[in-house]
Scaffold this motif. Structure first.
Motif, PDB file in Angstrom:
ATOM      1  N   THR A   1       0.826  -1.146   0.121  1.00  0.00           N
ATOM      2  CA  THR A   1       0.060  -0.001   0.128  1.00  0.00           C
ATOM      3  C   THR A   1       0.897   1.320   0.070  1.00  0.00           C
ATOM      4  O   THR A   1       1.653   1.461   1.049  1.00  0.00           O
ATOM      5  N   MET A   2       0.840   1.875  -0.996  1.00  0.00           N
ATOM      6  CA  MET A   2       1.915   3.065  -1.208  1.00  0.00           C
ATOM      7  C   MET A   2       1.480   4.498  -0.520  1.00  0.00           C
ATOM      8  O   MET A   2       0.060   4.445  -0.421  1.00  0.00           O
ATOM      9  N   ARG A   3       2.417   5.271  -0.257  1.00  0.00           N
ATOM     10  CA  ARG A   3       1.981   6.550   0.262  1.00  0.00           C
ATOM     11  C   ARG A   3       1.777   7.776  -0.951  1.00  0.00           C
ATOM     12  O   ARG A   3       1.455   8.610  -0.729  1.00  0.00           O
ATOM     13  N   LEU A   4       2.320   7.194  -2.157  1.00  0.00           N
ATOM     14  CA  LEU A   4       2.225   7.917  -3.363  1.00  0.00           C
ATOM     15  C   LEU A   4       0.585   7.831  -3.666  1.00  0.00           C
ATOM     16  O   LEU A   4      -0.226   7.239  -3.581  1.00  0.00           O
ATOM     17  N   TYR A   5       0.303   9.016  -4.736  1.00  0.00           N
ATOM     18  CA  TYR A   5      -0.953   9.089  -5.137  1.00  0.00           C
ATOM     19  C   TYR A   5      -1.198   8.699  -6.713  1.00  0.00           C
ATOM     20  O   TYR A   5      -0.502   9.355  -7.446  1.00  0.00           O
ATOM     21  N   GLY A   6      -2.429   7.995  -6.813  1.00  0.00           N
ATOM     22  CA  GLY A   6      -2.366   7.621  -8.284  1.00  0.00           C
ATOM     23  C   GLY A   6      -2.004   6.503  -8.740  1.00  0.00           C
ATOM     24  O   GLY A   6      -1.041   5.882  -8.247  1.00  0.00           O
TER      25      GLY A   6
ATOM     26  N   SER B   1       5.847   0.336   0.420  1.00  0.00           N
ATOM     27  CA  SER B   1       4.932   0.927   1.030  1.00  0.00           C
ATOM     28  C   SER B   1       5.390   2.119   1.882  1.00  0.00           C
ATOM     29  O   SER B   1       4.386   3.044   2.395  1.00  0.00           O
ATOM     30  N   GLU B   2       6.793   2.345   2.194  1.00  0.00           N
ATOM     31  CA  GLU B   2       7.128   3.482   3.072  1.00  0.00           C
ATOM     32  C   GLU B   2       7.809   4.571   2.228  1.00  0.00           C
ATOM     33  O   GLU B   2       8.097   5.547   2.896  1.00  0.00           O
ATOM     34  N   ALA B   3       7.988   4.174   1.044  1.00  0.00           N
ATOM     35  CA  ALA B   3       8.607   5.191  -0.130  1.00  0.00           C
ATOM     36  C   ALA B   3       7.670   6.725  -0.175  1.00  0.00           C
ATOM     37  O   ALA B   3       6.399   6.541  -0.266  1.00  0.00           O
ATOM     38  N   GLY B   4       8.233   7.540  -0.234  1.00  0.00           N
ATOM     39  CA  GLY B   4       7.669   8.842  -0.426  1.00  0.00           C
ATOM     40  C   GLY B   4       8.153   9.640  -1.796  1.00  0.00           C
ATOM     41  O   GLY B   4       8.868   8.915  -2.417  1.00  0.00           O
ATOM     42  N   SER B   5       7.556  10.715  -2.073  1.00  0.00           N
ATOM     43  CA  SER B   5       8.038  11.509  -3.022  1.00  0.00           C
ATOM     44  C   SER B   5       9.300  12.223  -2.734  1.00  0.00           C
ATOM     45  O   SER B   5       9.270  13.044  -1.738  1.00  0.00           O
ATOM     46  N   LEU B   6      10.463  12.246  -3.621  1.00  0.00           N
ATOM     47  CA  LEU B   6      11.760  12.799  -3.222  1.00  0.00           C
ATOM     48  C   LEU B   6      12.038  14.084  -4.076  1.00  0.00           C
ATOM     49  O   LEU B   6      12.822  15.143  -3.646  1.00  0.00           O
ATOM     50  N   SER B   7      11.122  14.093  -5.175  1.00  0.00           N
ATOM     51  CA  SER B   7      11.449  15.334  -5.948  1.00  0.00           C
ATOM     52  C   SER B   7      10.052  16.101  -6.135  1.00  0.00           C
ATOM     53  O   SER B   7       9.150  15.841  -6.066  1.00  0.00           O
TER      54      SER B   7
ATOM     55  N   ARG C   1       5.740  16.660  -8.150  1.00  0.00           N
ATOM     56  CA  ARG C   1       5.338  15.676  -8.716  1.00  0.00           C
ATOM     57  C   ARG C   1       4.244  14.921  -7.737  1.00  0.00           C
ATOM     58  O   ARG C   1       4.545  14.209  -6.899  1.00  0.00           O
ATOM     59  N   MET C   2       3.037  15.244  -8.138  1.00  0.00           N
ATOM     60  CA  MET C   2       1.838  14.622  -7.181  1.00  0.00           C
ATOM     61  C   MET C   2       2.316  15.147  -5.730  1.00  0.00           C
ATOM     62  O   MET C   2       2.101  14.286  -4.757  1.00  0.00           O
ATOM     63  N   GLU C   3       2.643  16.374  -5.436  1.00  0.00           N
ATOM     64  CA  GLU C   3       3.047  16.759  -4.107  1.00  0.00           C
ATOM     65  C   GLU C   3       1.964  17.180  -3.335  1.00  0.00           C
ATOM     66  O   GLU C   3       1.300  18.256  -3.997  1.00  0.00           O
TER      67      GLU C   3
ATOM     68  N   TYR D   1       5.513  19.949 -12.371  1.00  0.00           N
ATOM     69  CA  TYR D   1       6.807  20.056 -12.925  1.00  0.00           C
ATOM     70  C   TYR D   1       6.980  19.923 -14.490  1.00  0.00           C
ATOM     71  O   TYR D   1       7.664  20.418 -15.137  1.00  0.00           O
ATOM     72  N   ASN D   2       6.117  19.049 -15.167  1.00  0.00           N
ATOM     73  CA  ASN D   2       6.120  18.670 -16.246  1.00  0.00           C
ATOM     74  C   ASN D   2       4.682  18.124 -16.673  1.00  0.00           C
ATOM     75  O   ASN D   2       4.163  17.444 -15.713  1.00  0.00           O
TER      76      ASN D   2
END
Length: 471
Positions: free
Chosen positions: A278-283, A312-318, A321-323, A338-339
């Motif tokens: 289950t990811m922390r990112l969106y989409g 599951s623990e990874a986040g957005s580093l850049s 981008r879907m911030e 960003y683009n």
């Protein structure tokens, strides 16, 4: 960077030393092109641009602790002088990579490169020290600078490779020869420059052609769900691993769904086992990115459980981008500015629809650049998709391409005043400040040249000030 003497560097790059009392002095710090980043032990690379000439900062960087300057002319401080700074930087990167004991992972694709690169890095860091491309520094300057930031302790070097034409990735792969090569997709980003998807596929496939054969440890990781990428298996002598949602993929996802907040959840299957993510990112588009990262990690010796925990623990580093920012008043601002290209625009709209269930949703969109003859059709299609996904209001920002976005939404037939075309970012901010209500979700997205991140930033700051309509 691994420690090298100035004499060694001069030999590697074919340069002449000037004003260097002791050529045995070593560069022990980073290689930098921004004078503000120069520090003790660093090497400053002086590029002469149209508006700024790095040679003018030579004295300042040495005063800040830089060991020497790599440039095209003597500058009155320790320097290695070459004919071509970019070629010298590439030669130095190639030399350092050969000296490293690290496994080099390179990736390319039309969309999702940076997000996937960030995922790969966060997963591999669980296993061993990892250096990776910061942001999107994926060209002939950014890539060697990243490679030169690796040290003796680095075990994985993850490099994003971009291309604007045939031969670009071959050149980059020659500077930093990868052992593992990942191709994400072939889409329509830069299609106006390439001329068509076939040409894009030709360029992206240069990465797998550069890999060593399977007997020497080369591995090509390819998207089984993209026919252009899947066909690249015939262009490499490396071992081939497929990822995707296809049942034929070696690394695949099952039971994909989105949580109530729009975050993907799925069952990860690898040749060594299965585990839930289950990811922390969106989409939902991040599922493919996650599978690509999982395929790399599996090939480099990580178990399914280890990979699932890391994903599951990874986040957005850049940035941008879907911030996602939740304002105190309950408005959610999604900065994906960003683009943009048609594929990423569609993915972002679907993410907005998932995040906004039961809430009002706003799509603040600008032009997608470099689409050539496809520009009108692609902008029209994105406008129509916003309607089909029941986005509450489309705000198209800018000139002709934005007008096409709005017209596509209008012509889809189900909207009247719910789509609007505004002239610029400030007009969009003014509109949103007057009409946003607590609980709304706002997506902001366009090509980098449009600069719509200013809209997202203004909305975040508005929320912090408490200025929002309560209608």
């Amino acid at each position: 960077m691994i420690a090298l003497s100035l004499a060694e560097i001069a030999e590697v790059v074919g340069g002449q030393t000037h004003d260097i009392p002791d050529p045995s002095v070593q560069v022990t710090g980073p290689v930098v092109r921004d004078s503000r980043e120069a520090g003790p032990g660093s090497l400053f690379v002086a590029f002469a641009g149209e508006r700024v000439d790095g040679h003018d900062f030579a004295a300042a960087v040495v005063e800040a602790g830089a060991v020497a300057v790599l440039g095209t002319r003597p500058v009155g401080v320790p320097a290695i002088v070459v004919d071509d700074v970019q070629a010298a930087l590439g030669a130095l990167a190639r030399h350092v990579v050969r000296r490293l004991g690290a496994t080099l992972v390179a990736l390319t694709g039309s969309a999702g490169k940076t997000s996937t690169k960030d995922l790969i890095a966060q997963v591999l860091q669980r296993k061993a020290p990892t250096v990776f491309t910061p942001g999107s520094l994926n060209n002939e300057i950014g890539l060697p600078l990243t490679a030169l930031s690796a040290t003796e302790e680095t075990r994985f070097l993850v490099l994003e490779m971009g291309a604007r034409g045939i031969g670009h990735i071959s050149y980059l792969a020659g500077l930093t020869p990868p052992k593992v090569g990942l191709v994400l997709n072939v889409g329509s980003a830069h299609i106006g420059e390439f001329g068509g998807r076939e040409q894009i596929a030709q360029a992206k496939g240069e990465l797998v052609e550069a890999l060593p054969p399977e007997a020497e440890g080369g591995t090509a990781i390819l998207n089984a769900d993209d026919p252009y990428v899947r066909a690249m298996a015939s262009r490499t002598k490396a071992k081939v691993i497929f990822f995707g949602e296809s049942g034929e993929a070696d690394v695949r996802a099952e039971n994909v769904r989105l949580t109530d907040t729009g975050q993907p959840s799925f069952r990860l299957h690898t040749p060594s086992g299965a585990s839930d993510v289950t990811m922390r990112l969106y989409g939902e588009h991040h599922v493919s990115n996650a599978l690509a990262a999982a395929a790399v990690a599996h090939e480099l010796g990580m178990s399914a459980d280890e990979i699932a925990v890391a994903l599951s623990e990874a986040g957005s580093l850049s940035r941008w981008r879907m911030e996602v920012t939740e304002r105190p008043d309950g408005v959610t601002v999604v900065n994906d500015a960003y683009n943009a290209n048609p594929e990423s625009m569609r993915a972002a709209l679907r993410a907005l629809a998932a995040m906004g269930k039961g809430r009002r949703t706003w799509a603040v969109l600008g032009k997608m650049a470099e689409l050539g003859d496809e520009a009108l059709a692609e902008h029209d299609a994105v406008g129509r998709l916003a309607v089909r996904l029941n986005v509450s209001k489309l705000v198209a920002v800018g000139g002709r391409e934005a007008a096409w976005l709005q017209l596509g939404a209008y012509n889809e037939g189900s909207w009247g005043e719910e789509s609007v075309h505004v002239s610029d970012a400030q007009a969009a901010v003014d509109l949103l400040r007057s009409e946003l209500r607590p609980g709304d979700v706002v997506l902001v997205k366009a090509s980098r040249s449009v600069g719509l991140e200013s809209v997202a930033q203004a909305l975040v700051e508005t929320g912090a000030e408490g200025e929002v309509s309560a209608r």
